[in-house]
Design a protein around this motif. Structure first.
Motif, PDB file in Angstrom:
ATOM      1  N   PRO A  29       0.935  -1.284  -0.107  1.00  0.00           N
ATOM      2  CA  PRO A  29       0.012   0.072   0.017  1.00  0.00           C
ATOM      3  C   PRO A  29       1.038   1.278  -0.095  1.00  0.00           C
ATOM      4  O   PRO A  29       0.706   2.323  -0.614  1.00  0.00           O
ATOM      5  CB  PRO A  29      -0.729  -0.059   1.341  1.00  0.00           C
ATOM      6  CG  PRO A  29      -0.726  -1.401   1.560  1.00  0.00           C
ATOM      7  CD  PRO A  29       0.434  -2.175   1.059  1.00  0.00           C
ATOM      8  N   GLU A  30       2.234   1.115   0.841  1.00  0.00           N
ATOM      9  CA  GLU A  30       2.870   2.391   0.764  1.00  0.00           C
ATOM     10  C   GLU A  30       3.568   2.532  -0.743  1.00  0.00           C
ATOM     11  O   GLU A  30       3.469   3.890  -1.096  1.00  0.00           O
ATOM     12  CB  GLU A  30       4.018   2.110   1.807  1.00  0.00           C
ATOM     13  CG  GLU A  30       4.654   3.401   2.208  1.00  0.00           C
ATOM     14  CD  GLU A  30       5.620   3.054   2.935  1.00  0.00           C
ATOM     15  OE1 GLU A  30       7.134   3.587   2.947  1.00  0.00           O
ATOM     16  OE2 GLU A  30       5.600   2.516   4.053  1.00  0.00           O
ATOM     17  N   LEU A  31       3.966   1.579  -1.307  1.00  0.00           N
ATOM     18  CA  LEU A  31       4.403   1.786  -2.375  1.00  0.00           C
ATOM     19  C   LEU A  31       3.704   2.157  -3.552  1.00  0.00           C
ATOM     20  O   LEU A  31       3.936   2.950  -4.624  1.00  0.00           O
ATOM     21  CB  LEU A  31       5.204   0.269  -3.073  1.00  0.00           C
ATOM     22  CG  LEU A  31       6.405  -0.113  -2.236  1.00  0.00           C
ATOM     23  CD1 LEU A  31       6.780  -1.342  -2.591  1.00  0.00           C
ATOM     24  CD2 LEU A  31       7.547   0.772  -2.482  1.00  0.00           C
ATOM     25  N   ALA A  32       2.151   1.714  -3.594  1.00  0.00           N
ATOM     26  CA  ALA A  32       1.193   2.264  -4.540  1.00  0.00           C
ATOM     27  C   ALA A  32       0.951   3.731  -4.152  1.00  0.00           C
ATOM     28  O   ALA A  32       0.967   4.720  -5.141  1.00  0.00           O
ATOM     29  CB  ALA A  32      -0.072   1.503  -4.261  1.00  0.00           C
ATOM     30  N   ALA A  68       3.619  15.020   7.276  1.00  0.00           N
ATOM     31  CA  ALA A  68       4.027  13.556   7.570  1.00  0.00           C
ATOM     32  C   ALA A  68       2.756  12.476   7.233  1.00  0.00           C
ATOM     33  O   ALA A  68       1.618  12.994   7.588  1.00  0.00           O
ATOM     34  CB  ALA A  68       4.276  13.469   9.138  1.00  0.00           C
ATOM     35  N   VAL A  69       2.910  11.717   6.435  1.00  0.00           N
ATOM     36  CA  VAL A  69       1.813  10.524   5.920  1.00  0.00           C
ATOM     37  C   VAL A  69       2.278   9.144   6.459  1.00  0.00           C
ATOM     38  O   VAL A  69       3.453   8.877   6.402  1.00  0.00           O
ATOM     39  CB  VAL A  69       1.925  10.428   4.429  1.00  0.00           C
ATOM     40  CG1 VAL A  69       0.808   9.604   3.935  1.00  0.00           C
ATOM     41  CG2 VAL A  69       1.685  12.077   3.824  1.00  0.00           C
ATOM     42  N   PHE A  70       1.246   8.767   7.125  1.00  0.00           N
ATOM     43  CA  PHE A  70       1.464   7.408   7.526  1.00  0.00           C
ATOM     44  C   PHE A  70       0.441   6.559   7.028  1.00  0.00           C
ATOM     45  O   PHE A  70      -0.835   6.748   6.852  1.00  0.00           O
ATOM     46  CB  PHE A  70       1.133   7.189   9.156  1.00  0.00           C
ATOM     47  CG  PHE A  70       2.066   8.098   9.859  1.00  0.00           C
ATOM     48  CD1 PHE A  70       3.384   7.507  10.444  1.00  0.00           C
ATOM     49  CD2 PHE A  70       2.016   9.484  10.238  1.00  0.00           C
ATOM     50  CE1 PHE A  70       4.279   8.079  11.173  1.00  0.00           C
ATOM     51  CE2 PHE A  70       2.630  10.269  11.080  1.00  0.00           C
ATOM     52  CZ  PHE A  70       3.898   9.569  11.375  1.00  0.00           C
ATOM     53  N   VAL A  71       0.857   5.236   6.476  1.00  0.00           N
ATOM     54  CA  VAL A  71      -0.094   4.343   6.038  1.00  0.00           C
ATOM     55  C   VAL A  71      -0.284   3.018   7.003  1.00  0.00           C
ATOM     56  O   VAL A  71       0.818   2.334   6.854  1.00  0.00           O
ATOM     57  CB  VAL A  71       0.290   3.409   4.533  1.00  0.00           C
ATOM     58  CG1 VAL A  71      -0.582   2.840   3.956  1.00  0.00           C
ATOM     59  CG2 VAL A  71       0.546   5.019   3.677  1.00  0.00           C
ATOM     60  N   VAL A 118      -0.251  15.995  10.180  1.00  0.00           N
ATOM     61  CA  VAL A 118      -0.083  14.664  10.161  1.00  0.00           C
ATOM     62  C   VAL A 118      -1.389  14.080   9.438  1.00  0.00           C
ATOM     63  O   VAL A 118      -2.486  14.110   9.796  1.00  0.00           O
ATOM     64  CB  VAL A 118      -0.202  14.135  11.626  1.00  0.00           C
ATOM     65  CG1 VAL A 118      -0.080  12.387  11.594  1.00  0.00           C
ATOM     66  CG2 VAL A 118       1.027  14.594  12.407  1.00  0.00           C
ATOM     67  N   LEU A 119      -1.110  13.176   8.366  1.00  0.00           N
ATOM     68  CA  LEU A 119      -2.310  12.660   7.500  1.00  0.00           C
ATOM     69  C   LEU A 119      -1.934  10.942   7.978  1.00  0.00           C
ATOM     70  O   LEU A 119      -1.034  10.479   7.907  1.00  0.00           O
ATOM     71  CB  LEU A 119      -2.068  12.860   6.203  1.00  0.00           C
ATOM     72  CG  LEU A 119      -1.943  14.251   5.768  1.00  0.00           C
ATOM     73  CD1 LEU A 119      -1.606  14.268   4.264  1.00  0.00           C
ATOM     74  CD2 LEU A 119      -3.291  15.080   6.223  1.00  0.00           C
ATOM     75  N   ARG A 120      -3.063  10.297   8.338  1.00  0.00           N
ATOM     76  CA  ARG A 120      -3.041   9.003   8.393  1.00  0.00           C
ATOM     77  C   ARG A 120      -4.089   8.141   7.791  1.00  0.00           C
ATOM     78  O   ARG A 120      -5.319   8.695   7.591  1.00  0.00           O
ATOM     79  CB  ARG A 120      -3.224   8.671   9.998  1.00  0.00           C
ATOM     80  CG  ARG A 120      -2.232   8.927  10.941  1.00  0.00           C
ATOM     81  CD  ARG A 120      -2.429   8.359  12.343  1.00  0.00           C
ATOM     82  NE  ARG A 120      -1.211   8.529  12.915  1.00  0.00           N
ATOM     83  CZ  ARG A 120      -0.123   7.780  13.114  1.00  0.00           C
ATOM     84  NH1 ARG A 120      -0.263   6.551  12.300  1.00  0.00           N
ATOM     85  NH2 ARG A 120       0.943   7.908  13.772  1.00  0.00           N
ATOM     86  N   TYR A 121      -3.653   7.266   7.151  1.00  0.00           N
ATOM     87  CA  TYR A 121      -4.563   6.484   6.036  1.00  0.00           C
ATOM     88  C   TYR A 121      -4.479   4.968   6.529  1.00  0.00           C
ATOM     89  O   TYR A 121      -3.479   4.451   6.793  1.00  0.00           O
ATOM     90  CB  TYR A 121      -4.252   6.614   4.597  1.00  0.00           C
ATOM     91  CG  TYR A 121      -4.291   8.140   4.640  1.00  0.00           C
ATOM     92  CD1 TYR A 121      -5.604   8.842   3.983  1.00  0.00           C
ATOM     93  CD2 TYR A 121      -3.298   8.988   4.325  1.00  0.00           C
ATOM     94  CE1 TYR A 121      -5.761   9.971   3.770  1.00  0.00           C
ATOM     95  CE2 TYR A 121      -3.652  10.313   4.017  1.00  0.00           C
ATOM     96  CZ  TYR A 121      -4.768  10.631   3.641  1.00  0.00           C
ATOM     97  OH  TYR A 121      -4.836  12.407   3.425  1.00  0.00           O
ATOM     98  N   THR A 129      -7.336   8.062  -4.361  1.00  0.00           N
ATOM     99  CA  THR A 129      -8.180   8.885  -3.502  1.00  0.00           C
ATOM    100  C   THR A 129      -7.197   9.189  -2.339  1.00  0.00           C
ATOM    101  O   THR A 129      -6.846  10.566  -2.162  1.00  0.00           O
ATOM    102  CB  THR A 129      -9.122   8.029  -2.819  1.00  0.00           C
ATOM    103  OG1 THR A 129      -9.910   7.652  -3.957  1.00  0.00           O
ATOM    104  CG2 THR A 129     -10.020   8.983  -2.153  1.00  0.00           C
ATOM    105  N   VAL A 130      -6.183   8.602  -1.939  1.00  0.00           N
ATOM    106  CA  VAL A 130      -5.364   8.969  -0.690  1.00  0.00           C
ATOM    107  C   VAL A 130      -4.350  10.116  -1.239  1.00  0.00           C
ATOM    108  O   VAL A 130      -4.058  11.152  -0.764  1.00  0.00           O
ATOM    109  CB  VAL A 130      -4.650   7.793  -0.188  1.00  0.00           C
ATOM    110  CG1 VAL A 130      -3.518   8.466   0.918  1.00  0.00           C
ATOM    111  CG2 VAL A 130      -5.595   6.953   0.736  1.00  0.00           C
ATOM    112  N   ALA A 131      -3.762   9.714  -2.562  1.00  0.00           N
ATOM    113  CA  ALA A 131      -2.809  10.802  -3.181  1.00  0.00           C
ATOM    114  C   ALA A 131      -3.235  12.007  -3.707  1.00  0.00           C
ATOM    115  O   ALA A 131      -2.653  12.936  -3.356  1.00  0.00           O
ATOM    116  CB  ALA A 131      -2.244  10.011  -4.645  1.00  0.00           C
ATOM    117  N   ASP A 132      -4.688  11.971  -3.800  1.00  0.00           N
ATOM    118  CA  ASP A 132      -5.426  13.211  -4.150  1.00  0.00           C
ATOM    119  C   ASP A 132      -5.733  14.088  -2.895  1.00  0.00           C
ATOM    120  O   ASP A 132      -5.202  15.401  -3.168  1.00  0.00           O
ATOM    121  CB  ASP A 132      -7.100  13.110  -4.563  1.00  0.00           C
ATOM    122  CG  ASP A 132      -6.958  12.531  -5.952  1.00  0.00           C
ATOM    123  OD1 ASP A 132      -6.317  12.672  -6.807  1.00  0.00           O
ATOM    124  OD2 ASP A 132      -8.213  11.885  -6.271  1.00  0.00           O
TER     125      ASP A 132
END
Length: 160
Positions: A29-32, A68-71, A118-121, A129-132
């Protein structure tokens, strides 16, 4: 005197090997998500410690925008939609997932206190959608930094 043997937390040797092979970075998911962000010409740091003394790393960090983005994995972080508690070694897993969730909350609070967004998904969320959402926040903060004083920027983010 021989080596000291410490009893394993795993329910079996096979379970221990399986758990040790789980990645802490570069998950699918992180690579995508990174693929989609890179295609949008966004540049970022991977496994970056926003606060070096904290000993925690963001999966993806936009240092100039201080985002900062967390998957988060559904199993490891207790996704309300997909998490199913294991039946084997349940006395280990329930507190383990609770500790992960408490650490996530603490990390988010400390990063926000240090001026990071901080963005958490969840790993099951659609990477497009997350990239948007990530792009909107990163580009929005970059635009705001050009026109406003940085200490006055306050952005509320979905998922964060």
């Amino acid at each position: 005197m021989g080596p000291v043997t410490v009893p394993s937390w795993a329910s079996s040797d096979a379970a221990r090997r399986s758990m040790q092979s789980n990645r802490s970075r570069d998950t699918a998911p992180e690579l995508a998500l990174r693929h989609h962000l890179h295609a949008r010409r966004l540049r970022y740091r991977v496994a970056y410690p926003p606060i070096p003394s904290l000993r925690r790393t963001a999966d993806i960090a936009f240092t100039r925008a201080r985002v900062a983005v967390f998957v988060d994995g559904c199993f490891w972080h207790g996704c309300p939609e997909h998490y199913r508690a294991p039946t084997l070694n349940a006395e280990y897993w329930a507190p383990k997932v609770a500790r992960n969730q408490a650490r996530d909350t603490d990390t988010t609070a400390q990063l926000r206190a240090a001026g990071w967004t901080v963005l958490r998904y969840w790993e099951h969320e659609d990477p497009w959608t997350v990239a948007d959402m990530v792009e909107a926040v990163v580009r929005g903060k970059a635009d705001l930094r050009r026109t406003a004083q940085p200490d006055r920027i306050s952005i509320r983010c979905p998922g964060g």
